[in-house]
Design an enzyme around this catalytic site. Structure first.
Site, PDB file in Angstrom:
ATOM      1  N   LYS A  93      39.770  38.477  34.855  1.00 43.34           N
ATOM      2  CA  LYS A  93      40.963  38.678  35.413  1.00 43.34           C
ATOM      3  C   LYS A  93      41.206  39.769  36.529  1.00 43.34           C
ATOM      4  CE  LYS A  93      43.374  36.519  31.390  1.00 43.34           C
ATOM      5  NZ  LYS A  93      42.669  36.621  30.364  1.00 43.34           N
ATOM      6  N   THR A 100      37.336  46.640  46.526  1.00 48.71           N
ATOM      7  CA  THR A 100      37.418  47.025  44.849  1.00 48.71           C
ATOM      8  C   THR A 100      36.737  46.090  44.047  1.00 48.71           C
ATOM      9  OG1 THR A 100      39.471  48.515  45.314  1.00 48.71           O
ATOM     10  CG2 THR A 100      38.681  48.061  43.193  1.00 48.71           C
TER      11      THR A 100
END
Length: 265
Positions: A93, A100
């Site tokens: 998720k 990032t």
């Protein structure tokens, strides 16, 4: 008009991971994904070994495995996946900006892109998340990788619906080779635009209706008839007093029977 079969969809799907998954589902006569949320490597591998003949996929939360090591946990898990022919889905998720998530997916201790055929992401940060994850996959491995977007959730009070879901679908459309489907509660449309989304649905149970932490269960037949392709089952397979092999076959048969009904004229 009956829905197209897994094998028909496998032959024409633009995503290599979806083609592999749909063909495997047809071959094993299984649309069952086992969600194996256990906290030690020994439990994980033992449970997967018992469930392997009945499933098309294993869904992990690898960061809850307290004694995790790449060599000790991932290597034998990948060997089981090859031996018993199922795919690996790390339920990570992702929800950050592209740069990032690229590092989260490819690096760190878990090196998810190296071993997980499939992972997933929220749409909250926009389409950059798809580009970042795809770049990480391409830089890490020559094996096909696929992404699911989280369009709807099965927990009580979840805010992933309506406009949020619509915007998530638009993000998914930005890359139909890498993004091949959704975590959702039913059919996500798109066929008239040339998309063949693979829909995977958690919160599926044959016996329970929910738990004390907000999970809400729907029956196998209900979710498959509303357009789900893969049923995700966790505690129903290995909860207290349950035998994984017995429940694995029970859920496999229920899922396959519901699918057969959906594709029959």
């Amino acid at each position: 008009m009956p829905a197209p079969s897994y094998s028909t969809r496998a032959a024409a799907h633009p995503s290599p991971v979806a083609r592999k998954l749909l063909a495997l589902m047809d071959e094993k006569k299984s649309n069952l994904c086992a969600s194996v949320d256990v906290t030690t490597t020994a439990e994980l591998l033992a449970l997967v070994e018992k469930l392997a003949p009945y499933i098309c996929m294993v869904k992990t939360h690898i960061d809850i495995v307290s004694d995790f090591s790449y060599e000790g946990t991932v290597v034998p898990l990948v060997a089981l996946a090859k031996k018993h022919r199922f795919l690996l889905f790390e339920d990570r998720k992702f929800a950050d900006i592209g740069n990032t998530v690229k590092h989260q997916y490819a690096g760190g201790v878990y090196q998810i892109a190296r071993w997980a055929d499939i992972t997933n992401a929220h749409g909250v940060t926009g389409a950059g998340i798809v580009a970042g994850l795809k770049q990480a996959a391409e830089e890490t491995t020559s094996e096909p990788r696929g992404l699911l977007m989280l369009a709807e959730l099965s927990s009580k009070g979840a805010i992933a619906h309506g406009k949020y879901t619509e915007e998530t679908v638009e993000i998914a459309k930005t890359d139909k080779e890498f993004v091949f489907g959704f975590i959702a509660q039913g059919d996500m449309g798109g066929r008239e635009e040339g998309f063949d989304w693979v829909v995977m649905t958690p919160g599926v149970g044959l016996d329970d209706t929910g738990d004390a932490l907000g999970q809400q269960y729907r029956t196998v037949d209900t979710v498959v008839q509303t357009g789900t392709d893969v049923i995700i089952v966790g505690r129903g397979l290995f909860g207290k007093g349950r035998h994984p092999a017995v429940e694995g076959e029970r859920y496999r048969k229920a899922g396959w029977d519901a699918y057969t009904k959906r594709v029959s004229p």
